[in-house]
Design a protein around this motif. Structure first.
Motif, PDB file in Angstrom:
ATOM      1  N   GLY A  49       7.277  -3.074 -12.290  1.00 27.19           N
ATOM      2  CA  GLY A  49       6.752  -4.249 -12.976  1.00 27.19           C
ATOM      3  C   GLY A  49       5.858  -5.117 -12.108  1.00 27.19           C
ATOM      4  N   SER A  50       4.927  -4.482 -11.401  1.00 25.27           N
ATOM      5  CA  SER A  50       4.032  -5.288 -10.558  1.00 25.27           C
ATOM      6  C   SER A  50       2.896  -5.863 -11.402  1.00 25.27           C
ATOM      7  N   GLU A  51       2.224  -6.862 -10.822  1.00 23.57           N
ATOM      8  CA  GLU A  51       1.188  -7.561 -11.581  1.00 23.57           C
ATOM      9  C   GLU A  51      -0.158  -6.855 -11.533  1.00 23.57           C
ATOM     10  N   LEU A  52      -0.364  -6.087 -10.471  1.00 19.71           N
ATOM     11  CA  LEU A  52      -1.673  -5.452 -10.294  1.00 19.71           C
ATOM     12  C   LEU A  52      -1.480  -4.066  -9.688  1.00 19.71           C
ATOM     13  N   CYS A  53      -2.266  -3.115 -10.169  1.00 21.82           N
ATOM     14  CA  CYS A  53      -2.208  -1.767  -9.597  1.00 21.82           C
ATOM     15  C   CYS A  53      -3.635  -1.255  -9.433  1.00 21.82           C
ATOM     16  N   LEU A  54      -3.981  -0.867  -8.239  1.00 20.98           N
ATOM     17  CA  LEU A  54      -5.331  -0.351  -7.998  1.00 20.98           C
ATOM     18  C   LEU A  54      -5.223   1.089  -7.503  1.00 20.98           C
ATOM     19  N   ILE A  55      -5.881   1.994  -8.212  1.00 23.06           N
ATOM     20  CA  ILE A  55      -5.836   3.412  -7.832  1.00 23.06           C
ATOM     21  C   ILE A  55      -7.256   3.982  -7.828  1.00 23.06           C
ATOM     22  N   PRO A  56      -7.474   5.052  -7.060  1.00 23.51           N
ATOM     23  CA  PRO A  56      -8.840   5.580  -6.941  1.00 23.51           C
ATOM     24  C   PRO A  56      -9.390   6.100  -8.279  1.00 23.51           C
ATOM     25  N   GLY A 101       3.184 -21.829 -13.207  1.00 21.73           N
ATOM     26  CA  GLY A 101       4.455 -21.762 -12.488  1.00 21.73           C
ATOM     27  C   GLY A 101       4.831 -20.417 -11.906  1.00 21.73           C
ATOM     28  N   ARG A 102       3.938 -19.438 -11.996  1.00 18.49           N
ATOM     29  CA  ARG A 102       4.268 -18.150 -11.361  1.00 18.49           C
ATOM     30  C   ARG A 102       4.441 -18.346  -9.865  1.00 18.49           C
ATOM     31  N   ARG A 103       5.488 -17.738  -9.296  1.00 14.90           N
ATOM     32  CA  ARG A 103       5.771 -17.973  -7.878  1.00 14.90           C
ATOM     33  C   ARG A 103       5.268 -16.848  -6.972  1.00 14.90           C
ATOM     34  N   TYR A 104       5.000 -15.696  -7.550  1.00 14.47           N
ATOM     35  CA  TYR A 104       4.554 -14.591  -6.676  1.00 14.47           C
ATOM     36  C   TYR A 104       3.765 -13.560  -7.473  1.00 14.47           C
ATOM     37  N   PHE A 105       3.015 -12.770  -6.747  1.00 16.51           N
ATOM     38  CA  PHE A 105       2.349 -11.603  -7.334  1.00 16.51           C
ATOM     39  C   PHE A 105       2.696 -10.390  -6.485  1.00 16.51           C
ATOM     40  N   ILE A 106       2.924  -9.296  -7.144  1.00 16.00           N
ATOM     41  CA  ILE A 106       3.062  -8.029  -6.411  1.00 16.00           C
ATOM     42  C   ILE A 106       1.871  -7.160  -6.838  1.00 16.00           C
ATOM     43  N   ALA A 107       1.126  -6.689  -5.857  1.00 17.60           N
ATOM     44  CA  ALA A 107       0.012  -5.777  -6.147  1.00 17.60           C
ATOM     45  C   ALA A 107       0.300  -4.447  -5.461  1.00 17.60           C
ATOM     46  N   ILE A 108       0.230  -3.377  -6.207  1.00 13.37           N
ATOM     47  CA  ILE A 108       0.440  -2.053  -5.604  1.00 13.37           C
ATOM     48  C   ILE A 108      -0.922  -1.361  -5.509  1.00 13.37           C
ATOM     49  N   VAL A 109      -1.224  -0.948  -4.308  1.00  7.37           N
ATOM     50  CA  VAL A 109      -2.565  -0.464  -4.022  1.00  7.37           C
ATOM     51  C   VAL A 109      -2.464   0.933  -3.394  1.00  7.37           C
ATOM     52  N   ALA A 110      -3.133   1.896  -3.985  1.00  8.84           N
ATOM     53  CA  ALA A 110      -3.110   3.253  -3.421  1.00  8.84           C
ATOM     54  C   ALA A 110      -4.010   3.303  -2.192  1.00  8.84           C
ATOM     55  N   GLU A 167       0.832  -1.211   0.000  1.00 11.08           N
ATOM     56  CA  GLU A 167       0.000   0.000   0.000  1.00 11.08           C
ATOM     57  C   GLU A 167       0.862   1.255   0.000  1.00 11.08           C
ATOM     58  N   THR A 168       0.575   2.133  -0.951  1.00  9.69           N
ATOM     59  CA  THR A 168       1.314   3.397  -1.039  1.00  9.69           C
ATOM     60  C   THR A 168       0.433   4.550  -0.553  1.00  9.69           C
ATOM     61  N   MET A 169       1.083   5.648  -0.184  1.00  3.28           N
ATOM     62  CA  MET A 169       0.340   6.845   0.247  1.00  3.28           C
ATOM     63  C   MET A 169      -0.208   7.599  -0.956  1.00  3.28           C
ATOM     64  N   GLY A 170      -0.799   8.736  -0.734  1.00  4.88           N
ATOM     65  CA  GLY A 170      -1.290   9.563  -1.843  1.00  4.88           C
ATOM     66  C   GLY A 170      -2.682  10.112  -1.628  1.00  4.88           C
ATOM     67  N   ARG A 171      -3.233   9.888  -0.460  1.00  4.33           N
ATOM     68  CA  ARG A 171      -4.634  10.271  -0.187  1.00  4.33           C
ATOM     69  C   ARG A 171      -5.511   9.809  -1.347  1.00  4.33           C
TER      70      ARG A 171
END
Ligand code: ADP
Length: 312
Positions: A186-193, A213-222, A168-172
């Protein structure tokens, strides 16, 4: 008497100290006497205003935060305290003021100018990068680099343990930090308002990737999206079938050693701010647009919400 003061208001950012250093140097170069106001508008009201010298800025360029403190001030919303602030500036014959802050701070400054005629110049400073009329706010690059380093570290552990990480990132209400971090890490998912999402749309794709065979997911969420980050982690566990963890980067994004870019931008913002005041501009905000600096009025800056340029 040619006195000039600087203060930091609202959330602090990395890059304020380099700005303070150059403020002292460039003021002196312009035959101005520099003053520091401590703890934002609170310091104006409480007369925490002192002459700044080279000694005060020694070594601060490499430090995050702000040596002179920052604050939110509910008292500054009241006319009687703004009058007190003006009296304190008058005692020291300070007629020029630079404020490092966000649009709330600029709004306060505008009211102060209209009541008391103190010339000012604002420097947009917030890691949220959500100020209208400027493409860049001081502190953003350092925050992005901190996020990048965190994601790179998390990727190592995520791949070792076969996990999804929701970061989770900041940004109001602004998804800028999340969007740029998503692209550059290069994350797999990004969710922003700013973009409506339906997690169902990712399910088939992510499950298939896991099977292949994917070993991980990175999701960046505002932080400004409707769900909590923990809900996104639960979704990974229940709907995708991978163990998930949440990392809330929080205030780590605001601190740290200022990046080269923020040091350089601090230098340039200060040059433009002091030049404006020396040239007699009474009320302006230094904005960065299309590769150059421009002066905008408070009205232009605070009257509209910034619209995020969508890159994803
Ligand atoms: P930011 O500058 O980061 O947007 P805030 O919105 O918290 O931060 O504003 C910082 C400070 O600016 C407030 O604590 C207050 O002292 C001052 N301020 C904001 N709006 C006004 C206003 N309408 N009148 C007077 N002061 C204000």
């Amino acid at each position: 008497m040619n006195n000039i003061a600087i203060l930091c208001s609202g959330g602090d950012v990395s890059g304020m100290n380099p700005a303070l250093k150059h403020f002292v140097e460039y003021s002196i170069e312009n035959n101005l006497t520099p003053y520091f106001v401590f703890d934002g508008y609170e310091g104006l009201i409480d007369n925490q205003i002192t002459k700044a010298t080279y000694k005060d800025i020694s070594g601060i360029i490499a430090r995050g935060g702000t040596k002179i403190g920052s604050a939110r001030s509910s008292r500054f919303m009241e006319k009687k305290f703004r009058s007190l602030a003006k009296q304190n500036l008058d005692k020291l014959e300070i007629k020029k003021l630079i404020v490092l802050g966000g649009d709330g701070s600029f709004r306060g400054l505008d009211i102060f100018y209209k009541e008391h005629g103190i010339s000012f110049c604002g420097i947009p400073s917030t890691i949220d990068n959500d100020i209208n009329m400027t493409e860049y706010c001081l502190g953003v690059d350092t925050a992005l680099n901190i996020i990048k380093n965190a994601i790179d570290s998390i990727r190592d552990t995520a791949s070792s343990f076969k996990r999804a990480f929701v970061i989770e990132t900041m940004g109001r209400k602004c998804g800028y930090l999340a969007q740029i971090s998503h692209i550059t890490s290069g994350s797999e998912l990004c969710l922003i308002p700013e973009i409506k999402h339906d997690l169902k749309n990712y399910e088939d794709k992510f499950r298939k990737e896991l099977e292949n065979g994917r070993r991980y997911f990175i999701a960046i969420v505002a932080e400004g999206i409707n769900e909590d980050s923990s809900e996104i982690a639960q979704w990974f566990q229940k709907s995708i079938g991978i163990e998930a963890r949440v990392t809330i980067l929080g205030h780590t994004q605001r601190g740290g050693n200022p990046s080269v870019y923020d040091r350089l931008m601090a230098y340039k913002f200060i040059n433009y701010a002091i030049d404006a005041l020396v040239e007699g501009k009474e009320e302006s905000i230094v904005c960065y647009s299309q590769g150059g600096f421009v002066y905008k009025s408070i009205e232009e800056v605070v009257s509209h919400k910034k619209i995020l340029e969508l890159l994803i």
